[in-house]
Design an enzyme around this catalytic site. Structure first.
Site, short mmCIF file in Angstrom:
data_model
loop_
_atom_site.label_atom_id
_atom_site.label_comp_id
_atom_site.label_asym_id
_atom_site.label_seq_id
_atom_site.Cartn_x
_atom_site.Cartn_y
_atom_site.Cartn_z
N ASP A 164 0.83 -1.21 0.00
CA ASP A 164 0.00 0.00 0.00
C ASP A 164 0.87 1.27 0.00
OD1 ASP A 164 -2.05 1.80 0.37
OD2 ASP A 164 -2.98 0.71 2.02
N ASP A 235 -10.55 3.80 -1.83
CA ASP A 235 -11.21 2.73 -1.06
C ASP A 235 -12.72 2.59 -1.30
OD1 ASP A 235 -8.68 2.63 -0.02
OD2 ASP A 235 -9.30 2.78 2.07
#
Ligand code: GLA
Length: 415
Positions: A164, A235
């Site tokens: 990430d 997200d």
């Protein structure tokens, strides 16, 4: 789909999906050449399936939760349905010792023992890190320790890494190349390539999942540097608007997906938040049409039977996992109705009709499906994958689909 009478009086829709914008500013793509993949596919021949801790547990996840998830994957039949990976997301990381070796924090007393436990259930285990000094939740990242971390993961028996971007942006990209977006993107790509190389050097087959929100058209360069899947957006959240924005924005990316390398519109929210059953069904159907990784993120021990029925619908999973690996794409849009198609192995085809219902237009009036616009001619014999019943699609037929619901049909011999 519900073949029913009129739907409740059209309510004023609260949100128009197109109005929901993404929160991260997207930089423009730096020009690069896409190198074709030639190596044999060793992992992720079909989109990875499993469960990830983030959407339900977020920062609270512990060793016990992961063991519990593994137990439930077996007990509920998820494993038999094809869900294999049990993925620990952010917040497992502790401190590095004097030799730079990363240790787990107190929530995860023994990662090797945990991995052994998950493996003993016939499942695989995934972990999380990032190229920056810190992860998104502020824990230790892999910057400067890529090889060491990759070796550590392999020594634990890790099968999947989600990597990430997060603090790499500020700590490296913006610091080393202020005001130079193209150079920033090159730094980012190099960081992902570095971990890709480190994972490869372990000799262990480890699925490599990029999480950098689709920046710099990831799909153009991720496969060439070992990415098996790459997030295409910011997200997901357990609400229809976000799911619809992400899902329907995937059109055009289909040419980048295939065995070993997949677009990732983020993990599943099926069973989370206040999603209605229709929304859960539509979300799962859309992800299947997109050949998306199917990583459930719900509370497995308390999974309701109707959620189980969605996540374990074998016919829908078969669309997602189709061997041909061709991601679906938009057939056409008619006002609020999205019609998607996906070509499947053996000449079969899947058609999904979604009522996005942002103005309630088709809640009180049937939608007329055009087969011609999908390149089909004459009546088509298929199976309605949510009712499980045979269905014949005819041109211009009237169908009634509830708010945020879907009609998903598999046609084995389309004409
Ligand atoms: C980012 C990712 C999420 C999750 C969190 C963890 O927001 O996109 O999927 O991994 O970080 O901190």
């Amino acid at each position: 789909m519900r073949i029913s009478g009129l739907f409740p009086a059209a309510a004023v829709a609260l949100a128009c999906i197109v109005a929901v914008s993404q929160t991260t500013e997207k930089p423009t793509a730096a020009k690069r050449t896409v190198k074709p993949r030639t190596a044999a596919v060793t992992v992720a021949a079909t989109p990875p399936m499993g469960w990830n801790s983030w959407n339900f547990f977020a920062r609270k996840v512990t060793d016990q939760d992961i063991r519990g998830a593994a137990d439930q994957m077996v007990a509920t039949g998820m494993k038999d349905a094809g869900y294999v990976y049990v993925n620990i997301d952010d917040t497992w990381e502790g401190e590095r010792d004097a030799n730079g070796v990363l240790h787990t924090n107190s929530k995860f007393p023994d990662m090797k023992a945990l991995a052994d436990y998950v493996h003993s259930k016939g499942l695989k285990i995934g972990i999380y890190s990032g190229p920056g000094p810190k992860t998104c939740a502020g824990f230790e990242g892999s910057l400067g320790h890529e090889e060491q971390d990759a070796q550590l993961y392999a020594s634990w028996g890790i099968d999947y890494l989600k990597y990430d971007l997060c603090s790499f942006r500020e700590a490296v990209m913006e610091k080393q190349a202020p005001n130079d977006k193209a150079e920033q993107m090159r730094l980012m790509e190099a960081a992902y390539a570095k971990m890709g190389k480190a994972l490869k050097a372990t000799g262990r087959p480890i699925v490599y999942s990029f999480c950098q929100y689709g920046w710099d058209a990831t799909w153009e360069w991720a496969p060439a540097i070992g990415g098996n899947l790459w997030r295409t957006t910011d997200d997901v959240q357990p609400n229809w608007d976000r799911i619809a924005v992400i899902g329907f924005s995937q059109d055009g990316l289909e040419k980048y997906a295939g065995p070993g390398h997949w677009n990732d519109p983020d993990m599943l929210e099926v069973g989370n938040g206040k999603l209605t059953l229709a929304e859960n069904r539509a979300h799962f159907s859309l992800w299947a049409m997109l050949a998306a990784p199917l990583l459930a993120g719900n509370d497995l021990p308390n999974m309701k039977p109707e959620i189980k029925a969605i996540l374990m619908n074998k016919d829908v999973i078969a669309i997602d996992q189709d061997k041909l690996g061709r991601q679906g794409s938009r057939g056409y849009v008619d006002g609020e109705v999205e019609v998607w198609k996906r070509h499947l192995a053996g000449g079969a085809m899947a058609i999904a009709v979604f009522n996005t219902a942002y103005n309630g237009r088709f809640e009180t009036h049937p939608f007329h499906l055009s087969l011609t616009r999908l390149g089909l001619h004459g009546p088509q014999q298929g199976k309605d994958l949510w009712s499980g019943k045979p269905i014949t699609l005819t041109d211009n037929m009237a169908i009634e689909i509830g708010k945020h619901d879907v009609l998903l049909v598999r046609i084995d011999a389309p004409k």
